[in-house]
Design an enzyme around this catalytic site. Structure first.
Site, PDB file in Angstrom:
ATOM      1  CE  LYS A  58       7.797  -0.239  16.835  1.00 24.07           C
ATOM      2  NZ  LYS A  58       7.835   0.829  17.828  1.00 24.07           N
ATOM      3  NE  ARG A 128       8.940  -1.573  21.526  1.00 26.00           N
ATOM      4  CZ  ARG A 128       8.330  -0.788  22.409  1.00 26.00           C
ATOM      5  NH1 ARG A 128       7.149  -0.300  22.127  1.00 26.00           N
ATOM      6  NH2 ARG A 128       8.895  -0.487  23.552  1.00 26.00           N
ATOM      7  N   GLY A 137      -1.369   0.650  16.708  1.00 20.91           N
ATOM      8  CA  GLY A 137      -2.134  -0.145  17.666  1.00 20.91           C
ATOM      9  C   GLY A 137      -2.818  -1.369  17.089  1.00 20.91           C
ATOM     10  CG  MET A 139      -0.216  -5.859  13.541  1.00 21.43           C
ATOM     11  SD  MET A 139       1.064  -6.180  12.355  1.00 21.43           S
ATOM     12  CE  MET A 139       1.798  -4.589  12.134  1.00 21.43           C
ATOM     13  NE  ARG A 372       4.865   6.195  13.718  1.00 25.54           N
ATOM     14  CZ  ARG A 372       4.134   5.291  14.321  1.00 25.54           C
ATOM     15  NH1 ARG A 372       4.296   4.023  14.052  1.00 25.54           N
ATOM     16  NH2 ARG A 372       3.229   5.641  15.206  1.00 25.54           N
ATOM     17  CG  HIS A 490      -6.648   4.033  18.880  1.00 27.41           C
ATOM     18  ND1 HIS A 490      -7.971   4.115  18.515  1.00 27.41           N
ATOM     19  CD2 HIS A 490      -6.050   3.241  17.973  1.00 27.41           C
ATOM     20  CE1 HIS A 490      -8.154   3.379  17.444  1.00 27.41           C
ATOM     21  NE2 HIS A 490      -7.015   2.826  17.100  1.00 27.41           N
ATOM     22  NE  ARG A 611     -21.689  11.915 -16.931  1.00 30.49           N
ATOM     23  CZ  ARG A 611     -20.717  11.838 -16.028  1.00 30.49           C
ATOM     24  NH1 ARG A 611     -20.404  12.903 -15.320  1.00 30.49           N
ATOM     25  NH2 ARG A 611     -20.073  10.716 -15.828  1.00 30.49           N
ATOM     26  CB  SER A 821     -12.683  11.256 -23.496  1.00 33.40           C
ATOM     27  OG  SER A 821     -12.806  11.393 -22.111  1.00 33.40           O
ATOM     28  N   GLY A 823     -14.049   6.466 -20.978  1.00 33.05           N
ATOM     29  CA  GLY A 823     -15.182   6.458 -20.045  1.00 33.05           C
ATOM     30  C   GLY A 823     -14.999   5.232 -19.170  1.00 33.05           C
ATOM     31  CB  THR A 824     -12.558   4.511 -16.525  1.00 28.44           C
ATOM     32  OG1 THR A 824     -12.737   5.803 -15.930  1.00 28.44           O
ATOM     33  CG2 THR A 824     -11.311   4.514 -17.375  1.00 28.44           C
ATOM     34  CB  CYS A 888     -14.259  12.131 -18.889  1.00 28.58           C
ATOM     35  SG  CYS A 888     -15.171  11.053 -19.990  1.00 28.58           S
ATOM     36  CE1 TYR A 908      -9.521  15.024 -20.800  1.00 29.14           C
ATOM     37  CE2 TYR A 908      -8.261  15.288 -22.820  1.00 29.14           C
ATOM     38  CZ  TYR A 908      -9.438  14.963 -22.182  1.00 29.14           C
ATOM     39  OH  TYR A 908     -10.533  14.585 -22.897  1.00 29.14           O
TER      40      TYR A 908
HETATM   41  C1  PEP Z   1     -18.029   6.774 -18.213  1.00 29.51           C
HETATM   42  O1  PEP Z   1     -18.719   5.844 -18.588  1.00 29.51           O
HETATM   43  O2  PEP Z   1     -16.939   6.656 -17.646  1.00 29.51           O
HETATM   44  C2  PEP Z   1     -18.516   8.159 -18.388  1.00 29.51           C
HETATM   45  C3  PEP Z   1     -17.769   9.186 -18.048  1.00 29.51           C
HETATM   46  O3  PEP Z   1     -19.780   8.293 -18.848  1.00 29.51           O
HETATM   47  P1  PEP Z   1     -21.072   8.200 -17.901  1.00 29.51           P
HETATM   48  O4  PEP Z   1     -20.610   8.078 -16.494  1.00 29.51           O
HETATM   49  O5  PEP Z   1     -21.865   9.401 -18.162  1.00 29.51           O
HETATM   50  O6  PEP Z   1     -21.700   6.939 -18.418  1.00 29.51           O
END
Ligand code: PEP
Ligand code: MG
Length: 934
Positions: A58, A128, A137, A139, A372, A490, A611, A821, A823-824, A888, A908
């Site tokens: 603002k 304000r 709305g 605050m 805004r 709102h 998979r 890759s 595997g998070t 992935c 990627y």
């Molecule tokens: C991962 O572990 O991130 C993964 C992609 O493998 P999965 O989910 O199949 O264990």
């Protein structure tokens, strides 16, 4: 920077408690005090649009509009830094902020030609909130500040309108009493209603000056009774109180919960804007309103908004009175309307984006109070971005920044089947505030919405009007339906922002929240009854109505021709621009040919994770898989594995084909084997029943054998157990069969003229020797198949990096692996030591307590898990400069995580097919941000 021990006052030497000799002389550049207050007025402002961090949205908008010569009432902004300092000092405002505020107040008096506290010519201000990110709305705001028993008379004299002066006074007392003195609103409303009742008044506007004087008197009594003190009459005390209350409101529960939902950081604080009051409630030639330069629900290029005659700003957004559409303003105040159109068109061109503005007209004179970038639905965002490019206001790359990637998923959410919808009678109609199909069971409170949803029910939240405290209930509902309020109420604003279908101002609804009943179209609906509405048309129907895929999905599925869907064409165009801007590839996680086809249609150009074990769950395969698992000798196991071979080959053939020659990463078996067997407890019951009932002997023996094997395979920690490459190492014939299936499918397609490059991926590798073991098998089988088929095929062998040990020894692993890759999912699980299946129970509390800002399984923890990813990338590249790097895990489809993956230089990201559009856009934005040095 805050200076806690030594306070610097302009022109004075530092004052310190320590003996003078011990105090180091402050460096010269520190002598300049930090600026905590920025002025705007008379066509010139200290700040501008680039200063959102410090002045809030603002404040920076007011500064920018002032500089652009728009009619903005003068005022000043107290910075977010002052707010943060207030909290750092234990909710105290340091002297330098007080002094700068007073100095700017004097400047404001001069500019306005009025004095704070003056009886003859009182200066009144609004106070304000305004954070960097808009939090509608959430605050607090206080209007008409500066009024007391004397100045109210001054206001009366100046305007010649006693009713107006006392109405302003009572509004101020009510707001101040509630916000600053923390007295419940109802305490004031009770008194107000009593005066109305005694005088036989129906509307607020029926009260005359005398009645309003009575209200003021009663309010004073309320304040004394509740606080033990008189209502503060000193305007300076009022201002300090209001400023601190706004600072405090940064941490009220609804603001906190809003920030949690939208992942707005807690530490940024709010600015406070103090501005000369202009009065939209000073008579029939005055008005107040809000609007958008384009329709924020569907993106149409139309001037859009609403206003109320003789009202103050809060009346419009609060949804108490249903306002008039802005086009009516042209009829009642044509000059002000024309000016408003000119200013807002100028603002849209200036900001190169749709503007959401607030204005007040005082005696036909127009003032701009806010501008805004307007919040909009995902649908509108796509329409507006493509329109602004067509109108040459933006270049395609710039337009990409106007669309929030995650909002694209709104365009994929279901709609009603038009035929079925038409066949159901319309119960009532409201304003189409946020598009989308909503159908579910009626609930009347936000808490009930949450409780019912937790039980797996789909609900529609039906309210007279929503208030900011309802945010958690709106979030979980299928849609929000209200009886009052306009398109900028709102419910409408928040619904659009959340991508939640909303119909507001359905004035025929009679909602009784206490008795949990709503009357609509002659029917009484109770809690749990079904209702449905269409947020694009505003139609409400009393029935449970099934939904069907959105237009975009219909085109993707091939059930609607592309040329029939305008929104699809725009969506496609936008994503093609994104593809030009991004540098990372977009792949999908898909296990079966039909999923791969959808992913391709959404724009994925590769599979980042197939998979393979998901193919084992089909009814015709499970018995074979079970035989493979139950085999107690190698020969039996091989026989079962070989039975699976043609099936897997057919699957891979289908997936490769659906990807039209784009790279496909196929992972060897990963989950623990017990997942393919019946549950231990179920088997125990079945065995016991067969024994007790003298059941079939053969069946009993089979079940007993099965149970024994299940018990053998039972693991206390299956996620950390016999899974991933550990399976392939102990049962090499599975890796062999899968490699063979992959390569045979690739050879077959190659012969048919489609070149595919399979990427064979080994999961859960923590030791280079694990990888080497599996790679040896893969290489051997690949050679065998190519020899048998008489054909050479390019293939890669790589690994997932999902075990912390794998990440920290990535250089060793990269000597063998051609790609990584990440595997998070598992990497997050193992780095935090949080079970990915169970952490939901406590992660919610972690987020509430702000131990974690976001769920690390949804958005990557850049500090910890991200550090491992970054390190593994570096190590991997050192050992193998051309190593291919991707992700992935679920994070591959999360915009914030994608930003991070761009920074560490992944090639990627791979995500579920439905998130591919989100990932395409997010990757484009990430590439642009990294390019400019973000
Ligand atoms: C991962 O572990 O991130 C993964 C992609 O493998 P999965 O989910 O199949 O264990
Ligand atoms: Mg994994």
């Amino acid at each position: 920077m805050a200076k806690k021990t030594v306070q610097l006052v302009k022109g004075k030497r530092p004052v310190a408690k320590a003996p003078a000799a011990k105090v180091k002389a402050a460096p010269a550049r520190q002598a300049k005090a930090t600026r905590y207050v920025y002025f705007f007025g008379n066509g010139k402002a200290d700040g501008d649009r680039t200063m959102k961090d410090l002045l809030g949205g603002k404040g920076s908008g007011l500064a920018e509009m002032t500089n652009a010569g728009l009619p903005v009432p003068p005022g000043f902004t107290i910075t977010t830094a002052a707010c943060n300092l207030y909290y750092e000092l234990g909710r105290k405002v340091p002297g330098e902020v007080e002094q700068q505020m007073e100095a700017n107040l004097r400047k404001l008096e001069k500019t306005a030609g009025q004095q704070f506290g003056s009886v003859q010519n009182p200066l009144l201000v609004s106070v304000r909130s305004g954070a960097k990110f808009s939090m509608p709305g959430m605050m607090d705001t206080i209007l008409n500040l500066g009024l007391n028993d004397e100045t109210v008379e001054g206001l009366k004299a100046r305007t010649g309108n006693g009713r107006f002066a006392y109405d302003s006074y009572r509004r101020f007392m009510q707001m101040f009493g509630n916000v600053v003195l923390e007295i419940p609103k109802e305490e004031f409303e009770k008194e107000f209603d009593a005066v109305k009742h005694e005088g036989g008044a129906k509307l607020d506007t029926d009260l005359d000056e005398q009645a309003l004087r009575d209200v003021v008197k009663r309010y004073k009594a309320v304040v004394r009774a509740k606080t033990g003190k008189a209502f503060p009459s000193d305007p300076m005390e009022q201002l300090r109180g209001a400023r601190n209350a706004v600072f405090r409101s940064w941490n009220n529960p609804r603001a906190k919960s809003y920030r949690a939902i939208y992942e707005i950081p807690d530490h940024i604080g709010t600015a406070v804007n103090v501005q000369l009051m202009v009065f939209g409630n000073s008579g029939d030639r005055s008005a107040t309103g809000v609007g958008f330069t384009r329709n924020p629900a569907n993106g149409a290029k139309e001037f859009y908004g609403e206003f109320l005659i003789n009202a103050q700003g809060e009346d419009v957004v609060a949804g108490i009175r249903t306002p008039m559409p802005i086009t009516e303003l042209e009829k009642v105040m044509p000059t002000a309307y024309r000016e408003l159109r000119a200013h807002t068109t100028k603002l849209e061109k200036h900001y190169k984006d749709v503007q959401d503005f607030e204005f007040t007209i005082e005696n036909e004179k127009l003032f701009m109070l806010q501008t805004r970038n307007g919040k909009r639905t995902g649908y509108a965002a796509v329409v507006i971005a493509t329109d602004l490019v067509a109108e040459k206001l933006l270049k395609p790359a710039e337009a990409l920044l106007l669309v929030e990637p995650s909002s694209l998923s709104q365009l994929l959410s279901p709609v009603f089947d038009p035929k079925e919808w038409k066949s159901i009678p319309v119960a009532t109609k409201g304003l189409p505030a946020s598009p989308g199909a909503a159908s579910g069971q009626v609930v009347f409170t936000a808490d009930e919405a949450v409780a019912w949803t937790d039980q797996g029910k789909k609900v529609v939240l039906v309210r007279k009007e929503t208030v900011p405290d309802d945010i958690h209930g709106m979030f979980v509902s299928q849609g929000v339906l209200t009886a009052t309020g306009g398109m900028t109420s709102h419910a409408a604003v928040v619904g659009r922002q959340m991508g939640k279908p909303a119909v507001v101002g359905a004035s025929e609804l009679r909602v009784n929240e206490e008795e949990k009943v709503v009357h609509v179209g002659g029917k009484a609906l109770h809690e749990g009854d079904y209702i449905a509405f269409d947020g694009l048309s505003g139609e409400v129907k009393v029935e449970k109505v099934a939904t069907k895929p959105s237009e975009i999905l219909q085109v993707i599925n091939g059930t609607m021709p592309e040329k029939d869907s305008e929104i699809y064409q725009r969506f496609k165009k936008l994503l093609e621009w994104a593809d030009k801007a991004r540098t990372m590839g977009i792949r999908a996680n898909a296990d079966l040919p039909d999923q791969a086809e959808i992913a391709y249609a959404f724009g994925a150009r590769g599979i980042g994770l197939c998979r393979t074990e998901h193919m084992f769950f089909a009814d015709d395969r499970l018995p074979i898989v079970r035989r493979m698992i139950l085999a107690d000798n190698e020969a039996d196991r091989k026989a079962a594995v070989n039975e699976l071979l043609p099936m897997q080959r057919a699957d891979f053939y289908g997936v490769f084909k659906a990807m039209h020659g784009c790279p496909v990463t196929v992972r060897t078996i990963d989950p623990p084997l017990h997942e393919f067997l019946p549950k231990r407890e179920d088997l125990m019951v079945e065995v016991a029943t067969l024994q007790a009932t003298n059941g079939n002997k053969k069946e009993l023996e089979e079940k007993k054998d099965l149970l024994a094997r299940v018990e053998q395979l039972h693991e206390f920690n299956p996620m950390l157990g016999h899974r991933g490459c550990r399976l392939g190492i102990t049962y090499p014939e599975i890796t062999e069969m899968q490699t063979r299936a992959i390569m045979e499918a690739a050879c077959q397609l190659n012969k048919e003229g489609l070149k595919v490059v399979p990427e064979i991926m080994i999961p859960l590798v923590g030791l280079v020797k694990e990888f080497r073991d599996q790679k040896t098998i893969v290489e051997r089988v690949c050679q065998e198949v190519m020899k048998e088929q008489g054909i050479k095929i390019k293939y890669l062998v790589g690994t997932m990096i999902e075990v912390p040990r794998g990440a920290v020894t990535a250089d060793e692993i990269a000597t063998e692996a051609q790609f990584f890759s990440f595997g998070t999912n598992d990497l997050t699980q193992m780095t935090f030591g949080f079970s990915r299946d169970d952490a939901g129970k406590f992660l919610k509390i972690y987020q509430e307590k702000r131990i974690l800002d976001a769920d690390p399984f949804a958005s990557i923890d850049t500090v910890g898990v991200g550090k491992l990813v970054g390190m593994a990338c570096e190590l991997g590249r050192t050992a193998r400069p051309d190593i291919k790097l991707g992700v992935c895990g679920e994070h591959g489809g999360d915009p914030a995580s994608i930003h991070f993956f761009q920074k560490v230089g992944l090639n990627y990201v791979s995500c579920s097919p439905f998130r591919v559009p989100v990932a395409r856009l997010a990757a484009a934005q990430a590439a642009m941000a990294v390019k400019v040095g973000d």
